[in-house]
Scaffold this active site. Structure first.
Site, PDB file in Angstrom:
ATOM      1  N   HIS A 125      45.698  40.168  41.474  1.00 40.14           N
ATOM      2  CA  HIS A 125      45.695  39.000  41.428  1.00 40.14           C
ATOM      3  C   HIS A 125      46.947  38.478  41.870  1.00 40.14           C
ATOM      4  CE1 HIS A 125      44.755  34.766  40.575  1.00 40.14           C
ATOM      5  NE2 HIS A 125      45.803  34.555  39.141  1.00 40.14           N
ATOM      6  N   ASP A 142      48.837  29.308  38.799  1.00 43.38           N
ATOM      7  CA  ASP A 142      47.893  30.203  38.707  1.00 43.38           C
ATOM      8  C   ASP A 142      46.251  29.535  39.183  1.00 43.38           C
ATOM      9  OD1 ASP A 142      46.066  32.523  38.194  1.00 43.38           O
ATOM     10  OD2 ASP A 142      47.628  33.198  36.608  1.00 43.38           O
ATOM     11  N   CYS A 184      43.022  33.962  45.843  1.00 40.55           N
ATOM     12  CA  CYS A 184      44.386  33.799  45.030  1.00 40.55           C
ATOM     13  C   CYS A 184      45.584  33.863  45.710  1.00 40.55           C
ATOM     14  CB  CYS A 184      44.532  34.704  43.875  1.00 40.55           C
ATOM     15  SG  CYS A 184      44.348  36.545  44.541  1.00 40.55           S
TER      16      CYS A 184
END
Length: 262
Positions: A125, A142, A184
């Site tokens: 991630h 995030d 991401c």
């Protein structure tokens, strides 16, 4: 485009399709992008090299136009190096590989949850940590429900020790969220450019800048295509120049400081 140019472009595209994953697709200043990296832009988790390429591009196409700008886009490999020093002395880093932080106003750090420092391409991630040194604040973005917040805090604490200052940490929970499990890195690339070009580089000196992304939307598919297209265009530019008299066409396509990219 002439018939000759059309034929040559078709041949190049065919050859590109026959390339091996680890072959160099493009060398752009200090970053090398492989065929495998480019394939990650199609519909996969972005590699460290793609993140680094995008940072190089932002530096040369945007930051370079603002001579007064002191924003540092830290490469994924350097962020990984920082996190490996979580339990070690770090004061020497400011006079070594991180010397460029001394005069920085802002630092952009792509955060990866990789804990195996022997595998730079590890992890699952990406998120983004931006540090404003004047106000001594750190904002964490995030796109997957603050999944990376603990890793970001580790890097934040290491950075405090490197700079020998206290920095307030904020996890921005209204950060735009991804729609799947692999966008991401795209969100990080989008956020870096948005906050750099639409906030920091256009702000009036001495005025506070909002670094919040609440209410914004990242069109991940569009960003993927754009980054791919930019790399493809730069590769074509490099190949066109490599066909000039005296050049070595067998070398991988390269755009460097001696050439410039526009």
């Amino acid at each position: 485009m002439s018939i000759r140019e059309t034929i040559r472009d078709g041949i190049m595209r065919y050859r590109d399709g026959q390339m091996q994953p680890q072959e160099t697709y493009l060398s752009y200043y200090d970053c090398t992008v492989t065929v495998e990296d480019m394939r990650s832009l199609k519909n996969d988790w972005l590699t460290d090299n793609i993140i680094g390429f995008w940072q190089e591009y932002l530096e040369h196409e945007h930051i370079a136009r603002h001579k007064e700008c002191s924003v540092v886009l830290m490469r994924p490999s350097m962020v990984l190096l920082m996190s490996s020093f979580r339990n070690q002395d770090v004061t020497h880093l400011i006079d070594g590989p991180l010397a460029n932080l001394k005069n920085a106003t802002h630092i952009f750090l792509p955060v990866n949850d990789n804990e195996d420092y022997t595998r730079p391409e590890g992890g699952t991630h990406w998120s983004l940590l931006i540090v404003g040194l004047k106000d001594r604040v750190a904002f964490h973005y995030d796109s997957l429900n603050s999944c990376n917040v603990q890793t970001a805090k580790v890097i934040h604490r290491v950075l405090e020790r490197i700079l020998q200052i206290e920095i307030a940490f904020t996890d921005l929970v209204d950060t735009p969220q991804q729609d799947n499990g692999f966008d991401c890195g795209v969100h990080v690339c989008w956020a870096m450019r948005y906050l750099l070009t639409r906030r920091l580089l256009v702000a009036e000196r001495e005025k506070r800048v909002s670094m919040n992304l609440g209410g914004k939307h990242c069109r991940a598919g569009k960003i993927r295509k754009e980054i791919y297209g930019i790399a493809e265009q730069l590769r074509k530019m490099a190949r066109d120049r490599s066909t000039s008299p005296g050049s070595k066409s067998s070398e991988p396509p390269r755009i460097g400081s001696e050439i410039g990219a526009h």
